[in-house]
Design a protein around this motif. Structure first.
Motif, PDB file in Angstrom:
ATOM      1  N   TYR A  60     -10.589  32.608  -5.137  1.00 31.15           N
ATOM      2  CA  TYR A  60     -10.209  32.563  -6.562  1.00 31.15           C
ATOM      3  C   TYR A  60     -10.874  31.395  -7.275  1.00 31.15           C
ATOM      4  N   PHE A  61     -11.056  30.289  -6.587  1.00 27.44           N
ATOM      5  CA  PHE A  61     -11.582  29.077  -7.225  1.00 27.44           C
ATOM      6  C   PHE A  61     -13.106  29.060  -7.314  1.00 27.44           C
ATOM      7  N   TYR A  62     -13.788  30.067  -6.738  1.00 22.51           N
ATOM      8  CA  TYR A  62     -15.247  30.106  -6.787  1.00 22.51           C
ATOM      9  C   TYR A  62     -15.796  30.939  -7.946  1.00 22.51           C
ATOM     10  N   TYR A  63     -15.069  32.008  -8.302  1.00 23.75           N
ATOM     11  CA  TYR A  63     -15.720  33.090  -9.030  1.00 23.75           C
ATOM     12  C   TYR A  63     -15.284  33.302 -10.473  1.00 23.75           C
ATOM     13  N   TRP A  64     -14.311  32.512 -10.950  1.00 23.00           N
ATOM     14  CA  TRP A  64     -13.799  32.743 -12.296  1.00 23.00           C
ATOM     15  C   TRP A  64     -14.130  31.566 -13.203  1.00 23.00           C
ATOM     16  N   ASN A  65     -14.617  31.851 -14.394  1.00 20.26           N
ATOM     17  CA  ASN A  65     -14.979  30.825 -15.360  1.00 20.26           C
ATOM     18  C   ASN A  65     -14.037  30.945 -16.544  1.00 20.26           C
ATOM     19  N   GLN A  66     -12.931  30.201 -16.468  1.00 24.62           N
ATOM     20  CA  GLN A  66     -11.839  30.279 -17.428  1.00 24.62           C
ATOM     21  C   GLN A  66     -11.437  28.864 -17.838  1.00 24.62           C
ATOM     22  N   PRO A  67     -10.587  28.728 -18.848  1.00 23.48           N
ATOM     23  CA  PRO A  67     -10.233  27.385 -19.328  1.00 23.48           C
ATOM     24  C   PRO A  67      -9.577  26.518 -18.247  1.00 23.48           C
ATOM     25  N   LEU A  68      -9.773  25.230 -18.389  1.00 18.78           N
ATOM     26  CA  LEU A  68      -9.141  24.234 -17.502  1.00 18.78           C
ATOM     27  C   LEU A  68      -8.253  23.320 -18.336  1.00 18.78           C
ATOM     28  N   ASN A  69      -7.485  23.920 -19.229  1.00 17.43           N
ATOM     29  CA  ASN A  69      -6.674  23.148 -20.171  1.00 17.43           C
ATOM     30  C   ASN A  69      -5.201  23.119 -19.807  1.00 17.43           C
ATOM     31  N   GLY A  70      -4.885  23.412 -18.543  1.00 15.46           N
ATOM     32  CA  GLY A  70      -3.496  23.445 -18.111  1.00 15.46           C
ATOM     33  C   GLY A  70      -2.926  22.066 -17.846  1.00 15.46           C
ATOM     34  N   PRO A  71      -1.726  22.011 -17.306  1.00 15.39           N
ATOM     35  CA  PRO A  71      -1.084  20.717 -17.028  1.00 15.39           C
ATOM     36  C   PRO A  71      -1.815  19.966 -15.932  1.00 15.39           C
ATOM     37  N   ASP A  72      -1.613  18.655 -15.897  1.00 18.29           N
ATOM     38  CA  ASP A  72      -2.171  17.853 -14.815  1.00 18.29           C
ATOM     39  C   ASP A  72      -1.735  18.452 -13.484  1.00 18.29           C
ATOM     40  N   ASN A  73      -2.672  18.632 -12.614  1.00 16.75           N
ATOM     41  CA  ASN A  73      -2.414  19.386 -11.386  1.00 16.75           C
ATOM     42  C   ASN A  73      -3.200  18.760 -10.256  1.00 16.75           C
ATOM     43  N   LYS A  74      -2.508  18.140  -9.346  1.00 12.80           N
ATOM     44  CA  LYS A  74      -3.156  17.500  -8.210  1.00 12.80           C
ATOM     45  C   LYS A  74      -2.653  18.115  -6.913  1.00 12.80           C
ATOM     46  N   GLU A  75      -3.556  18.236  -5.982  1.00 11.21           N
ATOM     47  CA  GLU A  75      -3.173  18.776  -4.676  1.00 11.21           C
ATOM     48  C   GLU A  75      -2.072  17.916  -4.058  1.00 11.21           C
ATOM     49  N   GLY A  76      -1.063  18.602  -3.550  1.00 12.40           N
ATOM     50  CA  GLY A  76       0.066  17.905  -2.958  1.00 12.40           C
ATOM     51  C   GLY A  76       1.148  17.569  -3.952  1.00 12.40           C
ATOM     52  N   GLY A  77       0.943  17.936  -5.221  1.00 14.41           N
ATOM     53  CA  GLY A  77       1.935  17.670  -6.254  1.00 14.41           C
ATOM     54  C   GLY A  77       2.875  18.838  -6.457  1.00 14.41           C
ATOM     55  N   ALA A  78       3.541  18.838  -7.602  1.00  9.38           N
ATOM     56  CA  ALA A  78       4.570  19.842  -7.869  1.00  9.38           C
ATOM     57  C   ALA A  78       4.002  21.244  -8.055  1.00  9.38           C
ATOM     58  N   LEU A  79       2.723  21.350  -8.423  1.00  6.63           N
ATOM     59  CA  LEU A  79       2.145  22.656  -8.735  1.00  6.63           C
ATOM     60  C   LEU A  79       1.234  23.210  -7.653  1.00  6.63           C
ATOM     61  N   THR A  80       0.737  22.356  -6.774  1.00  7.56           N
ATOM     62  CA  THR A  80      -0.241  22.790  -5.771  1.00  7.56           C
ATOM     63  C   THR A  80       0.047  22.152  -4.422  1.00  7.56           C
ATOM     64  N   PRO A  81       0.392  22.944  -3.409  1.00 11.37           N
ATOM     65  CA  PRO A  81       0.640  22.364  -2.084  1.00 11.37           C
ATOM     66  C   PRO A  81      -0.659  21.898  -1.438  1.00 11.37           C
ATOM     67  N   ALA A  82      -0.515  21.036  -0.454  1.00  8.99           N
ATOM     68  CA  ALA A  82      -1.684  20.502   0.246  1.00  8.99           C
ATOM     69  C   ALA A  82      -2.372  21.592   1.058  1.00  8.99           C
ATOM     70  N   LEU A  83      -3.680  21.487   1.146  1.00 10.85           N
ATOM     71  CA  LEU A  83      -4.447  22.385   1.993  1.00 10.85           C
ATOM     72  C   LEU A  83      -4.250  22.026   3.457  1.00 10.85           C
ATOM     73  N   ILE A  84      -4.383  23.030   4.282  1.00 10.05           N
ATOM     74  CA  ILE A  84      -4.526  22.810   5.720  1.00 10.05           C
ATOM     75  C   ILE A  84      -5.999  23.019   6.016  1.00 10.05           C
ATOM     76  N   ALA A  85      -6.729  21.951   6.217  1.00 11.88           N
ATOM     77  CA  ALA A  85      -8.176  22.076   6.340  1.00 11.88           C
ATOM     78  C   ALA A  85      -8.763  20.853   7.026  1.00 11.88           C
TER      79      ALA A  85
END
Length: 478
Positions: free
Chosen positions: A224-249
């Motif tokens: 999903y994060f490679y192929y779509w060119n859409q606005p990036l005007n959403g709320p502050d969003n950091k990995e591991g925060g309230a909106l995005t869980p941490a990656l297992i990588a």
């Protein structure tokens, strides 16, 4: 030669050229996007190529009498993850377009034309338009392909996809086999339709798109994060925060993912945009989000109170998980009810969702959630959050019929999740006693898509099967 004759000849010649293309030229053929800063006068053109050097050029013109305009040099990002073949994602900006019109474009490789198409520009606020919306689509099924053809035949100006773009794990390989060949087919037939080369697709993340966070298990996941060119005007969003869980990588898998995703990750999951006379707010509805997070609530409220939203005639929400659902399947995933106060304060007209593989429409309704009474539901591992029961009180507008009484008192919640995956709960189709009291329409025995015609202060919505049969329709006026 008349303009209509030229257009027909141009498209015919384009099809001949396209038919000669091979996988040696494109991994994914050119497709349109609204871009970071959507405007009726611009679009973004993307395409994917094998991992080889080439000189790429894009040219476009308004009609046969206009001169070809050369787009700026396209930008490019290399995607090299997992075991899929490395490839390049190119983006070219098309600017100076005339709102609400058709235009021609062509893509040249090393100075030779290798692709051409006719496309539609975005609509301005004073122009009528049509959008098609369906979710849960990339299933590699006959119903998916039939609905893709139907979507093309409905001649939309834009296509809206409320999540579950590809199944099962949102990987690059799944996009390449289950998505691009269907929605960017060379002609409308049993394989799909040539939609994406002509009109932009706008998407939100579903659970099958962004829920699998283990890149060590699925190295080409989170495509999903490679192929779509859409606005990036959403709320502050950091990995591991309230909106995005941490990656297992591991470093081996994290590094190429971050290089391919760029600034799309993790901001692309929540954003807003304007199309025609409508303001859209797009939200990540996956249960990994903390929907009690005040910053998220504040951003939604601020977005719906923004000058752009206030100027708009219509305000729509696009999410994957519905807050109000009468299916036995996924009934417990009610987390989006927590944002209803912001939706109502922002005077939202319709909330479009998927996730539940059928069609449902509520009565216009108002809802007051009991935040203290919510109950988290765990996944099979008892460690992940599967959903949240949100009790509360609703008030239904049963006077609204969408025919003679077309001014609703409340928000209409519409599920259009019958886009290609196996249908949910067909046994409930003719069993209204099994529906929740807020449900007005429920069709779970046939795949379908939503066709919406917006004309100033009127929106007419039809739910259509792949053979063009209408299974529901209603109108809202202001």
């Amino acid at each position: 030669m008349k303009k209509s004759q030229f257009t027909f000849l141009f498209v015919f010649l384009c099809q001949l050229v396209i038919a000669q293309q091979t996988s040696e030229i494109f991994v994914a053929k050119p497709y349109l996007q609204i871009g970071r800063n959507p405007s009726p006068e611009s679009l973004q053109l993307l395409w994917h190529t094998p991992d080889a050097n080439a000189d790429w050029t894009v040219e476009f013109r308004a009609d046969s009498r206009a001169a070809w305009v050369k787009a700026p040099v396209p930008s490019s990002t290399r995607v090299a993850v997992g075991t899929v073949a490395p490839h390049w994602v190119y983006i070219a900006s098309l600017t100076g377009l005339k709102p609400g019109s058709n235009f021609l474009y062509r893509v040249l490789k090393d100075g030779k034309e290798v692709f051409a198409a006719e496309a539609k520009t975005m609509r301005a606020a004073d122009q009528p338009y049509r959008f098609v919306t369906f979710a849960d689509i990339g299933a590699e099924s006959a119903p998916q392909r039939a609905l893709a053809k139907r979507a093309y035949l409905e001649k939309p100006d834009v296509v809206i996809v409320p999540g579950d773009i590809v199944y099962e794990h949102g990987t690059v390989a799944e996009y390449q086999t289950k998505f691009w060949p269907v929605y960017n087919a060379d002609k409308p037939d049993t394989m799909g339709g040539p939609l994406m080369r002509s009109v932009p697709f706008i998407v939100s993340p579903g659970n099958h798109d962004t829920d699998a966070r283990d890149l060590d298990k699925y190295p080409d996941g989170l495509a999903y994060f490679y192929y779509w060119n859409q606005p990036l005007n959403g709320p502050d969003n950091k990995e591991g925060g309230a909106l995005t869980p941490a990656l297992i990588a591991s470093d081996e898998h994290r590094k190429p993912f971050m290089e391919g995703a760029g600034d799309n990750y993790p901001r692309l999951t929540n954003y807003s945009f304007d199309y025609g006379n409508a303001h859209w707010t797009v939200l990540d509805s996956n249960p990994y989000v903390d929907f009690t997070d005040q910053a998220l609530h504040d951003w939604v409220a601020k977005d719906l109170a923004s000058p752009a939203a206030q100027r708009a005639t219509w305000r729509f929400i696009m999410i994957h998980h519905p807050g109000f659902n009468s299916s036995r399947e996924h009934y417990e995933q009610q987390q989006m009810r927590l944002l209803v106060p912001e939706f109502e304060a922002g005077k939202v007209d319709i909330v479009f969702s998927g996730h539940v593989h059928n069609y449902q429409r509520t009565f216009p309704m108002k809802f007051v959630p009991d935040k203290k009474g919510t109950l988290l539901i765990g996944g099979r591992d008892n460690k992940t959050v599967r959903g949240r029961i949100v009790n509360g009180a609703w008030k239904l507008d049963k006077d609204f019929d969408g025919i003679t009484k077309t001014k609703p008192n409340g928000i209409v919640y519409l599920i259009t999740g019958a886009g290609g995956q196996d249908l949910y709960n067909p046994e409930q189709n003719n069993d209204p006693d099994s529906w929740q009291k807020f449900t007005d329409k429920f069709r779970s025995n046939v795949h379908s898509l939503t066709v919406a015609d917006v004309n100033d202060k009127t929106i007419t919505i039809r739910q259509m099967t792949s053979d063009g049969k209408e299974i529901d329709s209603f109108k809202i006026t202001k």
